[in-house]
Design an enzyme around this catalytic site. Structure first.
Site, PDB file in Angstrom:
ATOM      1  CB  ALA A   1      -0.996  -0.032   0.894  1.00  0.00           C
TER       2      ALA A   1
ATOM      3  CG  HIS B   1       6.873 -19.301  15.771  1.00  0.00           C
ATOM      4  ND1 HIS B   1       7.852 -18.843  13.759  1.00  0.00           N
ATOM      5  CD2 HIS B   1       7.332 -18.876  16.225  1.00  0.00           C
ATOM      6  CE1 HIS B   1       8.840 -18.138  14.468  1.00  0.00           C
ATOM      7  NE2 HIS B   1       8.297 -18.015  16.057  1.00  0.00           N
TER       8      HIS B   1
ATOM      9  NE  ARG C   1       6.054 -12.671  12.285  1.00  0.00           N
ATOM     10  CZ  ARG C   1       7.162 -13.321  13.285  1.00  0.00           C
ATOM     11  NH1 ARG C   1       7.452 -14.463  12.413  1.00  0.00           N
ATOM     12  NH2 ARG C   1       7.613 -13.078  14.543  1.00  0.00           N
TER      13      ARG C   1
END
Length: 433
Positions: free
Chosen positions: A33, A208, A321
């Site tokens: 963006a 993770h 994530r």
């Protein structure tokens, strides 16, 4: 002077732009963006960026030479450093490909798994004239404090593994020395023998999803009063899950070695060995994995990614994530390789099934095959058309050796010796006669 392009705008990009900008010509690129414009405005507001090296209590100030969203800026850069999440690697590779010059080095931090498959796919024939360095992880535990302005390095790893595919005509050591110059004395770059070692040794795919699964698999759905600690909240069950994933990966390494003993996977460490190599000085208690995790000062105060507020309570953000990146670009690759090599991965299967349900994806079919409807959004070898063991070995340039190679060689030598002995005896007999 080396010219460096930093790709991304998150925690690591903020730190790299400041630390490297103090010594090198740095360009920061964000394709998201209007992020580049907002970043430039933030820097102009205070006149510089600032990074605190917490362990040394030292502050670095710098100003990037340029902050842009134009990928054509890569034509003036010698090193391209990816700090974006792995789910955005393809977007950045594709945007930069038309503009990149020969001998440019792409350093991907972290590469996660299957980065070489992706790089070759996007760059095509141009890939051989470029360098690829696949890092196992980031050099630091870090975060930005005020975006575009200040950041903090919480801890620096002692070593960091990287696999190097140098540009044609260049040596790996040339590439490593250039990148070591960027990082400074620490962490020390340790060269891996192949990118597969980085792909399988990817610690993010273990830590993770493993921590997330172990903490939330039995969650009752009710909001929590406060955010739970991520690393420092690890219990014994969590350590068992991480060890189980790590054991599955080691089984794949053994299978690769059985195909060809010269294929080096020695640097694919167990998760406990990885912690010791990366954070032994930061852990107060290294007697086992769980105690090392909860006593690691570099992870002080880091919480599970959550949604909500103190007023409404907090619920886990499964789209963060830790799952959305480390499952499709980590565990899916590893499971895909295991499937091609016919290696069972019980813990990985269990974790991927749970994670894909939270992500609303299907990578693994109900039968446990890496052939789900969303496999194209993963880095499983199958997503790149590698669907057989032979195709995988060809990509890796790995030639099988027969299991009897050494015994057969010994038998051949023995037969030759016997034949020579028989001939000598025959000649001696004829002389005597």
């Amino acid at each position: 002077m080396t010219s460096v392009l930093i790709c991304g705008g998150g925690n690591a990009a903020q730190v790299c732009s400041c630390l490297f900008g103090a010594r090198y010509k740095v360009t920061a690129l964000s394709l998201y963006a209007d992020e580049a414009e907002r970043w430039e405005n933030a820097v102009n507001e205070v006149g510089h960026m600032e990074c605190l090296l917490a362990p040394q209590q030292k502050t670095i100030q710098a100003v990037p030479g340029k902050i842009t969203k134009d990928p054509a800026c890569v034509k003036d850069c010698d090193v391209v450093l990816f700090t974006v999440p792995s789910s955005f690697h393809e977007q950045y590779f594709a945007a930069l490909a038309p503009h990149v010059k020969d001998n440019t080095i792409f350093a991907v931090m972290p590469a996660r798994s299957g980065c070489d498959f992706l790089f070759r796919k996007v760059m095509g024939p141009k890939a051989s004239s470029l360098g690829l360095v696949a890092f196992e992880t980031l050099p630091w535990a870090c975060r930005f404090n005020e975006w575009g302005k200040t950041s903090t390095v919480l801890g620096t790893k002692e070593t960091i593994s990287a696999a190097v595919i140098p540009p044609k005509g260049k040596a790996s050591i040339e590439v490593i020395l250039k990148l070591q110059g960027l990082l400074g004395v620490e962490p020390l770059i340790m060269e891996c023998p192949n990118v597969m070692s980085i792909s399988l040794g990817n610690p993010g795919q273990v830590v993770h999803p493993g921590i997330t699964y172990s903490r939330w698999k039995d969650w009752d759905g009710k909001p929590l009063a406060k955010k739970p600690l991520f690393y420092h909240g690890a219990d014994n069950f969590c350590a068992e899950v991480l060890t189980g994933i790590s054991d599955d990966i080691q089984a794949i390494c053994r299978k690769l070695k059985s195909i060809n003993p010269t294929f080096d996977t020695s640097q694919v460490r167990t998760i406990f060995d990885w912690y010791m190599a990366s954070y032994s000085q930061s852990c107060k208690d290294t007697s086992n994995l769980q105690k090392a995790m909860v006593s690691n000062s570099a992870y002080e105060g880091l919480c599970h990614p959550m949604r909500g507020s103190d007023e409404t309570g907090y619920t886990p953000d499964f789209q963060f994530r830790y799952l959305s990146e480390d499952v499709p670009t980590g565990l899916c690759f590893t499971k895909g390789v295991a499937q091609l090599l016919e290696v069972k991965t019980p813990t990985i299967d269990k974790v991927v099934f749970w994670c894909q349900e939270k992500l609303g994806k299907e990578f693994l079919t109900p039968a446990g095959l890496m052939a789900g409807k969303d496999i194209g959004h993963s880095r499983a070898p199958q997503a790149y058309g590698v669907r057989t063991k032979q195709e995988l070995l060809e990509f890796l340039d790995l030639k099988p050796t027969t299991s009897c190679a050494l015994p057969c060689a010994a038998l051949t030598l023995a037969a030759a010796a016997a034949a020579a002995g028989a001939l000598a005896w025959k000649r001696a007999s004829s002389v005597a006669g």
